[in-house]
Write a protein that holds these residues in place. Structure first.
Motif, PDB file in Angstrom:
ATOM      1  N   ASN A  26       0.848  -1.194   0.000  1.00  0.00           N
ATOM      2  CA  ASN A  26       0.000   0.000   0.000  1.00  0.00           C
ATOM      3  C   ASN A  26       0.885   1.247   0.000  1.00  0.00           C
ATOM      4  O   ASN A  26       1.270   1.740   1.071  1.00  0.00           O
ATOM      5  N   LEU A  27       1.209   1.718  -1.193  1.00  0.00           N
ATOM      6  CA  LEU A  27       2.130   2.838  -1.333  1.00  0.00           C
ATOM      7  C   LEU A  27       1.509   3.961  -2.165  1.00  0.00           C
ATOM      8  O   LEU A  27       0.721   3.711  -3.082  1.00  0.00           O
ATOM      9  N   ALA A  28       1.900   5.182  -1.819  1.00  0.00           N
ATOM     10  CA  ALA A  28       1.490   6.366  -2.578  1.00  0.00           C
ATOM     11  C   ALA A  28       2.695   7.280  -2.736  1.00  0.00           C
ATOM     12  O   ALA A  28       3.663   7.199  -1.981  1.00  0.00           O
ATOM     13  N   ALA A  29       2.622   8.154  -3.721  1.00  0.00           N
ATOM     14  CA  ALA A  29       3.635   9.198  -3.894  1.00  0.00           C
ATOM     15  C   ALA A  29       2.926  10.521  -4.076  1.00  0.00           C
ATOM     16  O   ALA A  29       1.995  10.627  -4.885  1.00  0.00           O
ATOM     17  N   ILE A  30       3.367  11.519  -3.315  1.00  0.00           N
ATOM     18  CA  ILE A  30       2.811  12.865  -3.461  1.00  0.00           C
ATOM     19  C   ILE A  30       3.970  13.834  -3.661  1.00  0.00           C
ATOM     20  O   ILE A  30       5.116  13.527  -3.329  1.00  0.00           O
ATOM     21  N   GLY A  31       3.670  15.001  -4.218  1.00  0.00           N
ATOM     22  CA  GLY A  31       4.740  15.966  -4.397  1.00  0.00           C
ATOM     23  C   GLY A  31       4.221  17.356  -4.683  1.00  0.00           C
ATOM     24  O   GLY A  31       3.067  17.548  -5.090  1.00  0.00           O
ATOM     25  N   TYR A  32       5.118  18.295  -4.490  1.00  0.00           N
ATOM     26  CA  TYR A  32       4.806  19.721  -4.570  1.00  0.00           C
ATOM     27  C   TYR A  32       5.692  20.367  -5.622  1.00  0.00           C
ATOM     28  O   TYR A  32       6.907  20.216  -5.602  1.00  0.00           O
ATOM     29  N   CYS A  33       5.044  21.080  -6.576  1.00  0.00           N
ATOM     30  CA  CYS A  33       5.786  21.727  -7.664  1.00  0.00           C
ATOM     31  C   CYS A  33       6.570  20.646  -8.407  1.00  0.00           C
ATOM     32  O   CYS A  33       5.971  19.704  -8.921  1.00  0.00           O
ATOM     33  N   PHE A  34       7.909  20.745  -8.479  1.00  0.00           N
ATOM     34  CA  PHE A  34       8.664  19.694  -9.155  1.00  0.00           C
ATOM     35  C   PHE A  34       8.473  18.342  -8.475  1.00  0.00           C
ATOM     36  O   PHE A  34       8.586  17.296  -9.118  1.00  0.00           O
ATOM     37  N   GLY A  35       8.159  18.363  -7.181  1.00  0.00           N
ATOM     38  CA  GLY A  35       7.874  17.113  -6.503  1.00  0.00           C
ATOM     39  C   GLY A  35       6.645  16.423  -7.057  1.00  0.00           C
ATOM     40  O   GLY A  35       6.588  15.196  -7.127  1.00  0.00           O
ATOM     41  N   GLY A  36       5.641  17.192  -7.452  1.00  0.00           N
ATOM     42  CA  GLY A  36       4.482  16.609  -8.104  1.00  0.00           C
ATOM     43  C   GLY A  36       4.866  15.999  -9.446  1.00  0.00           C
ATOM     44  O   GLY A  36       4.380  14.923  -9.820  1.00  0.00           O
ATOM     45  N   THR A  37       5.732  16.689 -10.176  1.00  0.00           N
ATOM     46  CA  THR A  37       6.257  16.132 -11.426  1.00  0.00           C
ATOM     47  C   THR A  37       6.978  14.822 -11.149  1.00  0.00           C
ATOM     48  O   THR A  37       6.829  13.839 -11.894  1.00  0.00           O
ATOM     49  N   THR A  38       7.763  14.801 -10.079  1.00  0.00           N
ATOM     50  CA  THR A  38       8.496  13.593  -9.698  1.00  0.00           C
ATOM     51  C   THR A  38       7.534  12.437  -9.409  1.00  0.00           C
ATOM     52  O   THR A  38       7.758  11.304  -9.867  1.00  0.00           O
ATOM     53  N   ALA A  39       6.477  12.707  -8.657  1.00  0.00           N
ATOM     54  CA  ALA A  39       5.502  11.666  -8.356  1.00  0.00           C
ATOM     55  C   ALA A  39       4.862  11.133  -9.634  1.00  0.00           C
ATOM     56  O   ALA A  39       4.660   9.923  -9.793  1.00  0.00           O
ATOM     57  N   LEU A  40       4.555  12.034 -10.563  1.00  0.00           N
ATOM     58  CA  LEU A  40       3.969  11.606 -11.829  1.00  0.00           C
ATOM     59  C   LEU A  40       4.961  10.803 -12.666  1.00  0.00           C
ATOM     60  O   LEU A  40       4.591   9.805 -13.305  1.00  0.00           O
ATOM     61  N   GLU A  41       6.229  11.221 -12.680  1.00  0.00           N
ATOM     62  CA  GLU A  41       7.230  10.466 -13.439  1.00  0.00           C
ATOM     63  C   GLU A  41       7.424   9.079 -12.832  1.00  0.00           C
ATOM     64  O   GLU A  41       7.621   8.092 -13.556  1.00  0.00           O
ATOM     65  N   LEU A  42       7.377   8.984 -11.517  1.00  0.00           N
ATOM     66  CA  LEU A  42       7.454   7.682 -10.861  1.00  0.00           C
ATOM     67  C   LEU A  42       6.293   6.809 -11.295  1.00  0.00           C
ATOM     68  O   LEU A  42       6.469   5.619 -11.594  1.00  0.00           O
ATOM     69  N   ALA A  43       5.102   7.378 -11.349  1.00  0.00           N
ATOM     70  CA  ALA A  43       3.936   6.619 -11.799  1.00  0.00           C
ATOM     71  C   ALA A  43       4.072   6.209 -13.256  1.00  0.00           C
ATOM     72  O   ALA A  43       3.747   5.068 -13.629  1.00  0.00           O
ATOM     73  N   ARG A  44       4.562   7.126 -14.096  1.00  0.00           N
ATOM     74  CA  ARG A  44       4.751   6.806 -15.512  1.00  0.00           C
ATOM     75  C   ARG A  44       5.754   5.674 -15.724  1.00  0.00           C
ATOM     76  O   ARG A  44       5.706   4.968 -16.735  1.00  0.00           O
ATOM     77  N   SER A  45       6.669   5.528 -14.764  1.00  0.00           N
ATOM     78  CA  SER A  45       7.680   4.475 -14.885  1.00  0.00           C
ATOM     79  C   SER A  45       7.142   3.096 -14.535  1.00  0.00           C
ATOM     80  O   SER A  45       7.848   2.092 -14.687  1.00  0.00           O
ATOM     81  N   GLY A  46       5.910   3.030 -14.042  1.00  0.00           N
ATOM     82  CA  GLY A  46       5.299   1.751 -13.716  1.00  0.00           C
ATOM     83  C   GLY A  46       5.393   1.351 -12.266  1.00  0.00           C
ATOM     84  O   GLY A  46       5.138   0.193 -11.918  1.00  0.00           O
ATOM     85  N   ALA A  47       5.742   2.288 -11.383  1.00  0.00           N
ATOM     86  CA  ALA A  47       5.877   1.976  -9.961  1.00  0.00           C
ATOM     87  C   ALA A  47       4.552   1.474  -9.383  1.00  0.00           C
ATOM     88  O   ALA A  47       3.475   1.888  -9.811  1.00  0.00           O
ATOM     89  N   ALA A  48       4.685   0.606  -8.382  1.00  0.00           N
ATOM     90  CA  ALA A  48       3.503   0.003  -7.744  1.00  0.00           C
ATOM     91  C   ALA A  48       2.907   0.972  -6.732  1.00  0.00           C
ATOM     92  O   ALA A  48       3.090   0.845  -5.519  1.00  0.00           O
ATOM     93  N   LEU A  49       2.204   1.956  -7.244  1.00  0.00           N
ATOM     94  CA  LEU A  49       1.583   2.993  -6.420  1.00  0.00           C
ATOM     95  C   LEU A  49       0.068   2.876  -6.505  1.00  0.00           C
ATOM     96  O   LEU A  49      -0.483   2.719  -7.599  1.00  0.00           O
ATOM     97  N   LYS A  50      -0.590   3.030  -5.377  1.00  0.00           N
ATOM     98  CA  LYS A  50      -2.051   3.031  -5.389  1.00  0.00           C
ATOM     99  C   LYS A  50      -2.623   4.431  -5.550  1.00  0.00           C
ATOM    100  O   LYS A  50      -3.776   4.585  -5.952  1.00  0.00           O
ATOM    101  N   ALA A  51      -1.831   5.452  -5.229  1.00  0.00           N
ATOM    102  CA  ALA A  51      -2.273   6.833  -5.393  1.00  0.00           C
ATOM    103  C   ALA A  51      -1.076   7.702  -5.731  1.00  0.00           C
ATOM    104  O   ALA A  51       0.031   7.488  -5.234  1.00  0.00           O
ATOM    105  N   ILE A  52      -1.327   8.684  -6.589  1.00  0.00           N
ATOM    106  CA  ILE A  52      -0.323   9.662  -6.996  1.00  0.00           C
ATOM    107  C   ILE A  52      -0.971  11.027  -6.888  1.00  0.00           C
ATOM    108  O   ILE A  52      -2.033  11.265  -7.493  1.00  0.00           O
TER     109      ILE A  52
END
Length: 237
Positions: free
Chosen positions: A112-138
């Protein structure tokens, strides 16, 4: 509160994230990776991770630049981020290593993992999701939405929430439209919340001191955006 530095390595370089979990809870709980604004890991980012830990999550505020230190000079930010915008491979690798470090902690439920981010951190969370990471929420707050490597079908495995100010000069309407097209193309569960009359970095109370046009804190948007994230976590965890 459990607090410790967590080291992870990428390309022979050591990064130090700040990990938090409520020691009053028993057993593993969902893990949330917190990606900071472009300047790197600061006390503001740590405070966000601590707040989430107090709400029942295991959290890791991640480090971008090594040694757990933010950039000394705010004017260096775009110079340092530019290569990652041109090719997100590097930031995806750093975020992947940080997520693995979070998942390995004893208080974290690695399923049960999520990634959140702020400004470039949000971009980072989205890039992590685009890479196929096992995230339930971004979740991205005032995050850049574009990528030179948009998601392929099936890559994004979790639900996506991005929150943007309507007056954000960094994320104009055309970028929002391109993101919408990307999400539709990959068939992901996504939502974009547009906060009317709100600028960039609306969650950061310190941003007004920069005096940058279009950058301003908004207490109402900060509160509403946090509530929307917690609502999403309630869906997925």
């Amino acid at each position: 509160m459990i607090e410790r530095e967590i080291a992870y390595e990428v390309g022979g370089k050591t990064y130090l994230g700040s990990y938090y979990a409520d020691d009053g809870l028993d057993g593993a709980r969902p893990g949330v990776l917190v990606a900071p604004e472009g300047g790197g890991l600061t006390e503001h980012t740590r405070s966000i991770a601590q707040r989430l830990a107090a709400a029942g999550y295991a959290t890791l505020a991640m480090d971008y630049y090594g040694g757990g230190k933010p950039l000394d000079d705010i004017n260096q930010v775009m110079t340092r981020l530019g290569p990652w915008f041109a090719d997100p491979t590097g930031i995806r690798e750093i975020a992947t290593a940080a997520l693995s470090a979070l998942a390995a902690e004893p208080e974290t439920d690695p399923t049960n993992l999520a990634a959140i981010g702020y400004c470039f951190g949000g971009t980072t969370a989205l890039e992590l999701a685009r890479s196929g990471a096992a995230l339930k929420a971004i979740v991205g707050f005032h995050s850049g939405l574009g990528s030179v490597r948009p998601a392929a079908g099936g890559a994004i495995r979790g639900k996506v929430l991005v929150q943007i100010g309507s007056e954000d000069p960094i994320v104009p309407p055309e970028q929002r439209a391109a993101f919408e097209a990307e999400m539709k193309a990959v068939g992901v569960d996504w939502r974009l919340i547009l906060h009317g009359g709100v600028g960039h970095s609306f969650t950061n109370p310190n941003v007004d001191a920069l005096g940058r046009e279009g950058f301003r804190y908004d207490a109402a948007a900060d509160r509403r955006s946090w509530a929307a994230m917690i609502d999403l976590f309630g869906e997925v965890f």
